[in-house]
Design a protein around this motif. Sequence first.
Motif, mmCIF file in Angstrom:
data_model
loop_
_atom_site.group_PDB
_atom_site.id
_atom_site.type_symbol
_atom_site.label_atom_id
_atom_site.label_comp_id
_atom_site.label_asym_id
_atom_site.label_seq_id
_atom_site.Cartn_x
_atom_site.Cartn_y
_atom_site.Cartn_z
ATOM 1 N N UNK A 128 -26.028 25.197 -18.404
ATOM 2 C CA UNK A 128 -26.483 24.378 -19.440
ATOM 3 C C UNK A 128 -25.994 22.743 -19.401
ATOM 4 N N UNK A 129 -27.233 22.106 -19.306
ATOM 5 C CA UNK A 129 -26.659 20.426 -19.319
ATOM 6 C C UNK A 129 -26.710 20.033 -20.540
ATOM 7 N N UNK A 130 -25.802 19.218 -20.752
ATOM 8 C CA UNK A 130 -24.967 19.407 -22.343
ATOM 9 C C UNK A 130 -24.676 17.970 -22.177
ATOM 10 N N UNK A 131 -24.670 17.164 -23.169
ATOM 11 C CA UNK A 131 -24.102 15.679 -23.910
ATOM 12 C C UNK A 131 -23.504 15.938 -24.857
ATOM 13 N N UNK A 132 -23.284 17.420 -25.356
ATOM 14 C CA UNK A 132 -23.130 17.389 -26.618
ATOM 15 C C UNK A 132 -21.228 17.714 -26.960
ATOM 16 N N UNK A 133 -21.078 16.002 -26.846
ATOM 17 C CA UNK A 133 -19.162 16.080 -26.929
ATOM 18 C C UNK A 133 -18.550 17.036 -27.312
ATOM 19 N N UNK A 134 -18.484 17.690 -28.046
ATOM 20 C CA UNK A 134 -17.920 18.502 -28.861
ATOM 21 C C UNK A 134 -17.738 19.764 -28.009
ATOM 22 N N UNK A 135 -18.749 20.092 -27.788
ATOM 23 C CA UNK A 135 -19.267 21.442 -26.864
ATOM 24 C C UNK A 135 -18.460 20.769 -25.007
ATOM 25 N N UNK A 136 -18.041 19.965 -24.723
ATOM 26 C CA UNK A 136 -17.950 19.824 -23.561
ATOM 27 C C UNK A 136 -16.761 19.517 -23.884
ATOM 28 N N UNK A 137 -15.718 18.910 -24.810
ATOM 29 C CA UNK A 137 -14.933 19.094 -24.472
ATOM 30 C C UNK A 137 -13.770 20.930 -25.192
ATOM 31 N N UNK A 138 -14.338 21.152 -25.634
ATOM 32 C CA UNK A 138 -14.000 22.530 -25.868
ATOM 33 C C UNK A 138 -14.010 23.165 -24.087
ATOM 34 N N UNK A 139 -15.131 22.963 -23.323
ATOM 35 C CA UNK A 139 -15.099 23.806 -22.212
ATOM 36 C C UNK A 139 -14.704 23.048 -21.427
ATOM 37 N N UNK A 140 -13.705 21.448 -21.521
ATOM 38 C CA UNK A 140 -12.828 20.815 -21.221
ATOM 39 C C UNK A 140 -11.713 21.843 -21.433
ATOM 40 N N UNK A 141 -11.118 22.428 -22.450
ATOM 41 C CA UNK A 141 -9.582 22.268 -22.863
ATOM 42 C C UNK A 141 -10.090 24.534 -21.825
ATOM 43 N N UNK A 142 -11.131 24.969 -22.375
ATOM 44 C CA UNK A 142 -10.713 26.245 -21.529
ATOM 45 C C UNK A 142 -10.661 26.057 -19.844
ATOM 46 N N UNK A 143 -11.279 24.842 -19.633
ATOM 47 C CA UNK A 143 -10.921 25.245 -17.570
ATOM 48 C C UNK A 143 -9.318 24.477 -17.954
ATOM 49 N N UNK A 144 -8.741 23.587 -18.317
ATOM 50 C CA UNK A 144 -7.646 23.306 -17.430
ATOM 51 C C UNK A 144 -6.599 24.081 -18.584
ATOM 52 N N UNK A 145 -7.337 25.152 -19.695
ATOM 53 C CA UNK A 145 -6.146 26.308 -19.508
ATOM 54 C C UNK A 145 -6.342 27.002 -18.525
ATOM 55 N N UNK A 146 -7.208 27.427 -17.533
ATOM 56 C CA UNK A 146 -7.318 28.642 -16.479
ATOM 57 C C UNK A 146 -6.830 27.740 -15.730
ATOM 58 N N UNK A 147 -6.797 26.339 -15.129
ATOM 59 C CA UNK A 147 -6.225 25.575 -14.325
ATOM 60 C C UNK A 147 -4.533 25.606 -14.108
ATOM 61 N N UNK A 148 -3.927 25.594 -15.170
ATOM 62 C CA UNK A 148 -2.691 24.930 -15.779
ATOM 63 C C UNK A 148 -2.256 26.399 -15.442
ATOM 64 N N UNK A 149 -2.603 27.623 -15.961
ATOM 65 C CA UNK A 149 -2.328 29.082 -15.889
ATOM 66 C C UNK A 149 -2.340 29.774 -14.313
ATOM 67 N N UNK A 150 -3.392 29.206 -13.437
ATOM 68 C CA UNK A 150 -3.272 29.173 -12.272
ATOM 69 C C UNK A 150 -2.465 28.677 -11.363
ATOM 70 N N UNK A 151 -2.226 27.643 -11.637
ATOM 71 C CA UNK A 151 -1.026 26.419 -10.872
ATOM 72 C C UNK A 151 -0.022 26.683 -11.123
ATOM 73 N N UNK A 152 0.830 27.871 -12.005
ATOM 74 C CA UNK A 152 2.091 28.507 -11.426
ATOM 75 C C UNK A 152 1.937 29.583 -10.485
ATOM 76 N N UNK A 153 3.573 29.301 -9.712
ATOM 77 C CA UNK A 153 3.798 30.297 -8.778
ATOM 78 C C UNK A 153 3.454 31.573 -9.185
#
Length: 77
Positions: free
Chosen positions: A35-60
């Motif tokens: 889904x292509x979205x311009x909704x800032x709140x939705x995009x921010x929430x998705x970014x936060x999820x992706x960031x959390x996943x990235x932080x999780x997988x970045x540790x040894x």
Amino acid sequence: MTLKQAIEKHSGLSYVVNQLKIYSPMGRKALLETKFSKDADFLKSQYEIISACQRYISTNANQKQLGKVFSILECIH
């Protein structure tokens, strides 16, 4: 509207998507069906999820655990 539909309306998006260099047909299909979205709140929430996943997988320690999970899944497959 999906990303594919947005690309059809705005050809410049096609260039951006092609720069992502997605080699997996499944990955490309999933991206285009997203889904292509311009909704800032939705995009921010998705970014936060992706960031959390990235932080999780970045540790040894977590990479080792994920490696074990992938090994198990390969045996099952």
